[in-house]
Design a protein around this motif. Sequence first.
Motif, PDB file in Angstrom:
ATOM      1  N   ALA A 322       0.826  -1.212   0.000  1.00 23.58           N
ATOM      2  CA  ALA A 322       0.000   0.000   0.000  1.00 23.58           C
ATOM      3  C   ALA A 322       0.858   1.260   0.000  1.00 23.58           C
ATOM      4  O   ALA A 322       0.424   2.319  -0.442  1.00 23.58           O
ATOM      5  CB  ALA A 322      -0.924  -0.012   1.212  1.00 23.58           C
ATOM      6  N   VAL A 341      -2.998  -0.532  -6.768  1.00 28.44           N
ATOM      7  CA  VAL A 341      -4.410  -0.764  -6.493  1.00 28.44           C
ATOM      8  C   VAL A 341      -4.721  -0.209  -5.108  1.00 28.44           C
ATOM      9  O   VAL A 341      -3.984  -0.479  -4.160  1.00 28.44           O
ATOM     10  CB  VAL A 341      -4.722  -2.280  -6.515  1.00 28.44           C
ATOM     11  CG1 VAL A 341      -6.210  -2.511  -6.380  1.00 28.44           C
ATOM     12  CG2 VAL A 341      -4.179  -2.904  -7.783  1.00 28.44           C
ATOM     13  N   THR A 343      -5.644   0.022  -1.548  1.00 28.41           N
ATOM     14  CA  THR A 343      -5.567  -1.121  -0.654  1.00 28.41           C
ATOM     15  C   THR A 343      -6.059  -0.764   0.740  1.00 28.41           C
ATOM     16  O   THR A 343      -5.667   0.253   1.302  1.00 28.41           O
ATOM     17  CB  THR A 343      -4.110  -1.607  -0.573  1.00 28.41           C
ATOM     18  OG1 THR A 343      -3.675  -1.932  -1.891  1.00 28.41           O
ATOM     19  CG2 THR A 343      -3.971  -2.833   0.308  1.00 28.41           C
ATOM     20  N   TYR A 344      -6.944  -1.570   1.243  1.00 27.97           N
ATOM     21  CA  TYR A 344      -7.403  -1.390   2.623  1.00 27.97           C
ATOM     22  C   TYR A 344      -6.581  -2.269   3.530  1.00 27.97           C
ATOM     23  O   TYR A 344      -6.504  -3.477   3.337  1.00 27.97           O
ATOM     24  CB  TYR A 344      -8.892  -1.742   2.735  1.00 27.97           C
ATOM     25  CG  TYR A 344      -9.739  -0.936   1.786  1.00 27.97           C
ATOM     26  CD1 TYR A 344     -10.045   0.397   2.066  1.00 27.97           C
ATOM     27  CD2 TYR A 344     -10.192  -1.490   0.593  1.00 27.97           C
ATOM     28  CE1 TYR A 344     -10.798   1.154   1.174  1.00 27.97           C
ATOM     29  CE2 TYR A 344     -10.951  -0.747  -0.301  1.00 27.97           C
ATOM     30  CZ  TYR A 344     -11.241   0.581  -0.003  1.00 27.97           C
ATOM     31  OH  TYR A 344     -11.968   1.318  -0.886  1.00 27.97           O
ATOM     32  N   GLN A 403      -8.833  -5.186  -1.498  1.00 30.47           N
ATOM     33  CA  GLN A 403      -8.715  -4.303  -2.654  1.00 30.47           C
ATOM     34  C   GLN A 403      -9.996  -4.394  -3.466  1.00 30.47           C
ATOM     35  O   GLN A 403     -10.666  -5.429  -3.456  1.00 30.47           O
ATOM     36  CB  GLN A 403      -7.524  -4.737  -3.531  1.00 30.47           C
ATOM     37  CG  GLN A 403      -6.193  -4.603  -2.826  1.00 30.47           C
ATOM     38  CD  GLN A 403      -5.037  -5.251  -3.589  1.00 30.47           C
ATOM     39  OE1 GLN A 403      -5.249  -6.196  -4.338  1.00 30.47           O
ATOM     40  NE2 GLN A 403      -3.838  -4.743  -3.390  1.00 30.47           N
TER      41      GLN A 403
END
Lengths: 478, 314, 266
Positions: A322, A341, A343-344, A403
């Motif tokens: 991330a 991407v 991202t969590y 994601q």
Amino acid sequence: MSETAFFDEMHSGGGVRAPYDRYAAWLHSTPVETLKQRHDQANSLFRTVGITFNVYGEDGGVERLIPFDIVPRIISAEEWDIVERGVIQRVDALNAFLHDVYNDQEILRSGRIPPELVLTNDAFRPEMLGLRLPRSVYAHVAGIDIVRIDAKTFYVLEDNARTPSGVSYMLENRQAMMRLFPDLFAAYPVAPVSHYPELLLDTLRAVAPKEVEDPTVVLLTPGQYNSAYFEHAFLAQEMGIELVEGQDLFVDDGDVFMRTTRGPKRVHVIYRRIDDDFLDPLTFRRDSTLGVAGLMAACRLGRVTVCNAVGGGIADDKAIYAYMPEIIRFYLGQEPILKNVPTYTLRRKKDLDYTLAHLPELVVKEVHGSGGYGMLVGPAASKAEIEAFRAKIVAAPDGFIAQPTLALSTCPTFVEDGIAPRHVDLRPFVLSGQKTTVVPGGLTRVAMRQGSLVVNSSQGGGTKDTWVLEKPHARPRR
Amino acid sequence: MLGRAADNVFWMARHVERVESTVRLLRATGLNALLTSSAEGGEGDEAIWSRPLLLTGRMDDFMARYEQISSGRVLAYMLLDRENPASVKSVLACARENARATRHLLTNEIWECLNQTWLAIKDLHFTTVQRTAIDDRLEWLTERCFMFRGALFGSMRRDESLSFANIGMYLERGDHTARLLAGQPERGGAGDDAAAKMREYYEGMALLKALGSYRAYRETFASNLDFGRIAELLILNATVPRSLRGCIDEVVNSLRALNPTADSLKTAHELQYRLQTVQIGLVRRVGLRAFLLDFCQELDEISTQIQRDFMMVQ
Amino acid sequence: MRLQISHETVYSLTQAASRSIQYLRLTPRVDRCQRTESWVIEGPERLRPWTDGYGNTVHVASESTTHDSLVIRVSGVVTTRDTAGVLPLDDGLPPDMFLRETPLTAVSAEIAGFARPFADTRAAEGDIAALHALMTAQADAIAFEAGHTSVFTPAASAFSTGKGVCQDHAHIFIAACRVIGLPCRYVSGYLAFGSGDVATHAWAEAFVADLGWVSFDPANRQSATDAYVRLAVGPDYAAAAPVIGVRTGGGGEEVSVAVQVEQVQS
């Protein structure tokens, strides 16, 4: 079936995209029977050459072929330019990051990355602290997994800085295609990839311990029952270096030697294809018989260079992922060329809450997982699967990231009932030695199942040859 | 090269040679059975088909699982039974494993030859092979072994790998010839008994064919088939590729190329000297079998010394 | 305190070995609490010093000729200083990395249950008070008794056995500290006035913000004094072990250790 939802590499807006123009014409005029015939020919070719991977289980392991698709994935020179610059930038940043976290840790002090994310990460190896490596390179070979969602947008899905595999497929797929479709190669300016082993050898020699003029390079394999053994043997053969197992090496007085028919012979560079944990039983797993006792001493004494360096896993960790855009800005002062991407990070409460509320739309991955295992693809999962995964997340949120589901591009693929679109990604292989280079191409992986977004070979994914078209003017052949 | 790699190359060649020997043995046994079992005073099918089992030391295992000796059962057991470590399929599997372990040292020609042979045989079961097709299979296997040697000598660099392959091949070959000869029943002279003469002729022919030396005999001796001469040819004649002398000469040459001071070379030299000086008539007086079994023991000793000299670096 | 140390380890092998390799973490660390006057390691055929990631001096010792015993002789003089059990962060090792779990210091449910109350102590009375309380409680709970564990016994199983030696105490303490959120590490070294095995010792150091590394020796219910000589630090025994090695051949082994740590006049 519907082809509208996803960007297709060959067709767009009802027409054929430029890189595919001649290929599409050829494909449409070629009967399916011919394709089927070539497909079978390709399979028997791969079996003969022995390009198989080992699957463990009944009967002590079976050798399987990775499905090979005869329809190439074609990339224009302009598109490749973006990818090439993007992955080189990324790998340069990864190496700078690795050098920093194992030495001065400026990035941690700067607050750009939460220090505990690195320091408490299992992929971080304190055993490497304070060690200066030749040319400050850690990830000598990196595989960057890229997906595309529209004509211009490429995302990096994952970095692989440990022991990325698959490059033998890139090379063998090209060999097979040249044998099966010589006419197409005559018509298309496909950039060559077969000099990869030579570049790899150059890279490995370039990072030998300083005082060594003519370094001895070896490839360390876990042995012939490893799933990637074919690739190990293939690369060793192509580079003309010894393929060694742990039992063939020993350390004496801080130097590494191999056991040859003429007695011990000093080794200077080890291209290892075994994980950190197994490298040195005196430092890592005590029960490892795959490694070499004393290797970390030799490594820290600068008597041998281990490629990729121990501890590179911290750079391709999904929790660090991330922060890649920040890492690129911090070390290179540049904006990332390839997108990350969103991202969590589920260790964060806010991200966790969001993720749990949107599971059916998201892809959730284990931070330390790989090979497509231990992941949830929300849009493709059943309600029960989602609930089961929810329980896993709640039990240990730190272990996951989430994601959004990307609309991976599709590429025409030969399947049972003819040609149909299937989702693809791309793994170029980036080499870092004297300089950072990438051969024009890579491994295109394809999800053979209709609708599937998982391209990993362990999950039934196949591969394609990747054609990078050369610019009309320059055409240096090797 | 790595000691472990040398070991694998050595055994790869040795295993392929063993495949060929086994196949030749089975073909010759078939021939022998065809020609002599019905003849008056012949050994009978059972005795003839027990020979390959005795020679490979597999009789007990065979009897435990197959119970009765017949051509079909022995062929099934010796060709495609994966549980028999001496079967062609098992030995071929070993050869391919050895090749896989040293894949990076072998040329594509060698690897692909072995791999294709293995792929063609690995899913084959005796019950699915037509009885009439067995001879074709055996012949095909012999051809594959020739192809392997062709690939070996035609594509490999003249270096250590080739020397180790050579040594493996010739040690195996010498051992097989010696054991095959030692396994022959003791014979008195056939005298004037026409039937016995006929039998000796056919058995001698089967033996020579098993060792690919029938023509060599004809070209060397202008006489009828005679076991004394057959033994002389197969033990002392350096020009015959499967003779003991021929094999030990090759072993000595390859070892000398590897290391002129190796212990294994000294032993091989002594053995070579013995074959250069021995007189076959004298040997026959004290017993050919003892001489041959002693020869096999010496080969084992050389094999062990090669391990120590080159492969077990500490 | 000026300490004279001699330490001899002899491995007698039941069969001859053809090759041995060992890592020896047997050199006093360069720290504020101790200064090395003289130090000699001898015995192995070849010795080469290097520095591991934790800043420990390690010797890689190798034997390449057939041998049926291995001897390691260490001797020297070290002057120690009492720092009230506290060391600053001079060693450059980020404390947070010692929060990582290792196989030897993994937390079990039992250890978690035992340590959790001290999180409240920590909140109410501060780190130091919590750590001391933890050390005392642990010393009460785990009897110092040899023969029940080995150097590679994980904290969890030593804890459920309820018995152990100094390594076990250190491992359990490290695991317990992780439960209450404090980084803690393993220290291997010598202890003066002990004799025989007791003189080679192990204890733990927990990190307390604004103070530094504070030592705790649950086996002796105290923090380190000038009777302690520090050889190596690491997340657990495996990383800081005084001697760890493998060999080719050699069969079984019998180990005899003779250690003396004596105060001498300057």
